[in-house]
Design an enzyme around this catalytic site. Structure first.
Site, PDB file in Angstrom:
ATOM      1  N   THR A 195      -3.855  15.747   6.330  1.00  0.00           N
ATOM      2  CA  THR A 195      -4.364  15.448   5.423  1.00  0.00           C
ATOM      3  C   THR A 195      -4.175  14.200   4.201  1.00  0.00           C
ATOM      4  O   THR A 195      -2.999  13.740   4.548  1.00  0.00           O
ATOM      5  CB  THR A 195      -3.938  16.088   3.765  1.00  0.00           C
ATOM      6  OG1 THR A 195      -4.719  18.001   3.715  1.00  0.00           O
ATOM      7  CG2 THR A 195      -4.445  16.398   2.761  1.00  0.00           C
ATOM      8  N   ASP A 226      -4.211  22.183  -2.744  1.00  0.00           N
ATOM      9  CA  ASP A 226      -3.911  21.620  -3.976  1.00  0.00           C
ATOM     10  C   ASP A 226      -4.735  19.813  -3.989  1.00  0.00           C
ATOM     11  O   ASP A 226      -4.116  20.173  -4.894  1.00  0.00           O
ATOM     12  CB  ASP A 226      -2.213  20.936  -3.667  1.00  0.00           C
ATOM     13  CG  ASP A 226      -2.069  20.402  -1.880  1.00  0.00           C
ATOM     14  OD1 ASP A 226      -2.770  20.699  -0.829  1.00  0.00           O
ATOM     15  OD2 ASP A 226      -1.194  20.088  -1.757  1.00  0.00           O
TER      16      ASP A 226
END
Ligand code: SD4
Length: 337
Positions: A195, A226
């Protein structure tokens, strides 16, 4: 001034507890830090703005867009799909004034980070998800992209279906061989997912951040990690610093990870110490589980000091300033799973 009144007024702005001084020495700016080795070209792209005295918000968006254009496992429409074979994207962005925007489970839109920015700038809301997020994007001129997997993603998905005896049940993840978060690890225990989290400090002393991801590979359709959640995958407080995370999103959400990192920096801890304390919080909650998963935090403070810490070996981050352009290995808690 009467002594009592003096104490009353000074107590408001100067806490009596002595703290390490965060803001005393010179600021290194502009500076940009990004998660993983793949952050190096991202920083370079963002530097075109940041190095020209541009705004950190524009720089982090440009960096995230660059990554969303690449072919790779983990960001953008070329990323790995969920277990139903659909690519769903999460992203968020936050500026120095706590303005923020986010999208979750967005399908067939190339630049989720820019949709997040649009939400931030043109709606009273922060997070749009799924169909509504896609409708918002289309209404705001983002084109609908074809529903196809990249070659790599298709191959990985086909292999995954065989290896994991694909069976669309609730909690299929928990039945996988190597623990609940097996899709996250290579055989050496390092995370197989990157990510993109980006944090920048500009010449105006303003911090911004952005995160963009296709999320956990082969996740349950609709699962959100998240990355698009302010306070979990990203948090910016211009008085203090900014933080981002990568790894198993569920564990980051459980401790409001990046908000926690920023709060540790507010207490006077360095960026690296703050990331370490957040990692320790995850480990303390469940030591056995933590041995099987990866979370890494990356942080920067208002002085332009940066640092990272992860549960496992393998997390890296990239830095660019006038002084350096470099990939750093993160310090970590465990050597390997
Ligand atoms: C998630 N935190 O969806 C993301 C994945 C990630 O490196 O960061 N991978 O949980």
């Amino acid at each position: 001034m009467h002594r009592r009144n003096f104490l009353k007024t000074t107590a408001v702005s100067f806490p009596l507890i002595s703290r390490p001084s965060l803001f005393s020495s010179a600021t290194l700016k502009p500076i940009i830090v990004s998660t993983w080795d793949s952050g190096l070209p991202v920083n370079r792209e963002a530097w075109k703005i940041l190095g020209n005295k541009g705004r950190s918000l524009d720089a982090v968006e440009a960096g995230a867009r660059y990554m969303e254009d690449q072919l790779g496992c983990c960001v953008g429409l070329a990323g790995y799909p969920d277990r139903d074979g659909i690519v769903t994207l999460d992203a968020c962005i936050m500026d120095e004034n706590a303005n923020c925007g986010a999208v979750a489970a967005l399908e067939r839109i190339k630049h989720p980070v820019s949709v997040a920015r649009k939400i931030m700038e043109e709606t009273p809301h922060i997070l749009l998800a799924g169909k509504g997020a896609q409708e918002f994007a289309l209404n705001n001129g983002f084109p609908l992209e074809p529903e196809v997997l990249s070659q790599d993603a298709k191959k990985a998905y086909e292999e995954w279906k065989i290896q994991q005896h694909y069976n669309p049940e609730i909690n299929i993840e928990r039945k996988q061989n190597n623990g609940p978060f097996a899709p996250y690890f290579f055989n050496d225990g390092t995370a197989n997912h990157d990510t993109m989290g980006i944090l920048a400090l500009d010449t105006q002393n303003n911090l911004s951040g952005a995160v963009t991801t296709s999320g956990m590979a082969f996740k349950i359709h609709g699962r959100v990690g998240d990355s698009p959640l302010i306070g979990a995958g990203l948090f910016v407080d211009n008085e203090v610093g900014a933080a981002t995370s990568s790894g198993v999103g569920e564990e980051v959400i459980r401790i409001a990870g990046t908000h926690l990192v920023v709060e540790y920096m507010r207490q006077g801890y360095s960026p690296e110490q703050s990331c370490k304390k957040a990692v320790e919080r995850i480990i303390r909650r469940n030591k056995e589980k933590a041995k099987l998963l990866q979370v890494g935090f990356l942080a920067i403070n208002r002085k332009g000091e940066y640092g990272a810490y992860s549960i496992q070996k393998g997390f890296t981050f990239s830095v660019k300033s006038e002084k350096e352009e470099k990939i750093h290995p993160s310090k970590f808690f465990y050597h390997a799973v």
